[in-house]
Design a protein around this motif. Sequence first.
Motif, PDB file in Angstrom:
ATOM      1  N   ARG A  71      40.682  48.101  37.533  1.00  0.00           N
ATOM      2  CA  ARG A  71      39.705  47.069  37.178  1.00  0.00           C
ATOM      3  C   ARG A  71      38.385  47.325  37.918  1.00  0.00           C
ATOM      4  NH1 ARG A  71      41.794  42.896  34.534  1.00  0.00           N
ATOM      5  NH2 ARG A  71      44.064  42.718  34.450  1.00  0.00           N
ATOM      6  N   SER A  73      35.888  45.675  37.496  1.00  0.00           N
ATOM      7  CA  SER A  73      35.319  44.352  37.768  1.00  0.00           C
ATOM      8  C   SER A  73      35.506  43.958  39.235  1.00  0.00           C
ATOM      9  CB  SER A  73      35.935  43.301  36.845  1.00  0.00           C
ATOM     10  OG  SER A  73      37.342  43.258  37.019  1.00  0.00           O
ATOM     11  N   ASN A  78      32.105  46.726  36.263  1.00  0.00           N
ATOM     12  CA  ASN A  78      32.644  46.644  34.908  1.00  0.00           C
ATOM     13  C   ASN A  78      31.524  46.609  33.869  1.00  0.00           C
ATOM     14  OD1 ASN A  78      35.036  46.256  33.205  1.00  0.00           O
ATOM     15  ND2 ASN A  78      34.086  44.298  32.716  1.00  0.00           N
ATOM     16  N   SER A 139      35.621  50.123  31.865  1.00  0.00           N
ATOM     17  CA  SER A 139      36.286  49.078  32.647  1.00  0.00           C
ATOM     18  C   SER A 139      37.366  49.592  33.586  1.00  0.00           C
ATOM     19  CB  SER A 139      36.900  48.036  31.712  1.00  0.00           C
ATOM     20  OG  SER A 139      35.886  47.399  30.972  1.00  0.00           O
TER      21      SER A 139
END
Length: 148
Positions: A71, A73, A78, A139
Motif C-alpha cells: 500500500r 498510501s 498512492n 498503488s
Amino acid sequence: MIKKLALSLVMVLAAAAPLTTPASAADEPVREISGHGLDACPDHSLCLYQDRDYNGTEDARIWIITGSVERLSAYDANDRASSLYLHSHHSATLYADAEHKGDRFTVFRRDQLADLDRVSGRSPGVPHAVHLWMNDSISSVWVGRDGL
C-alpha cells in the motif's frame, strides 16, 4: 534477601523487554526526498517521481523504494507517480491497486520511463499485453524475492 529480590526484579524486567529493536526509517521500504533527475535516485532503488520527466528541472517529491510495498498510501505516495527510474539490476512490477492487484506493468534493470501514460502491461482477464495509462495510478509495488 534484598540482593535476591533485586536480582529477581532484574530478571523479570529483562524477560519482559523486547528482543528486537524497533524499526527505523532506514528499514522502511519507502522513503521520500525532494529532488529531480536520474542522479537523485540511489543505487539499488526504484524511484517514483511526482512529475513527468523525472521532475523536470525543478525539485519535487521522489519516493525511493527498496522493497515490496502493498500500500503506497501508507507513505503518501498512492496514485502520485508520473515517471520512474529503476536504478537496479533486478526487476519490479507496479500495480494500479493495493495488495499487488489490478493493472500492472514490469520494469527491468535500469529502465527509465519519463511518462507513465501508455506503458505496455497486463490487465486482469486479458490474455495479452495492453497499453495502460498509469500516470498517477500506481498503488503497490512488488520487487521479487531478491529485492533491489
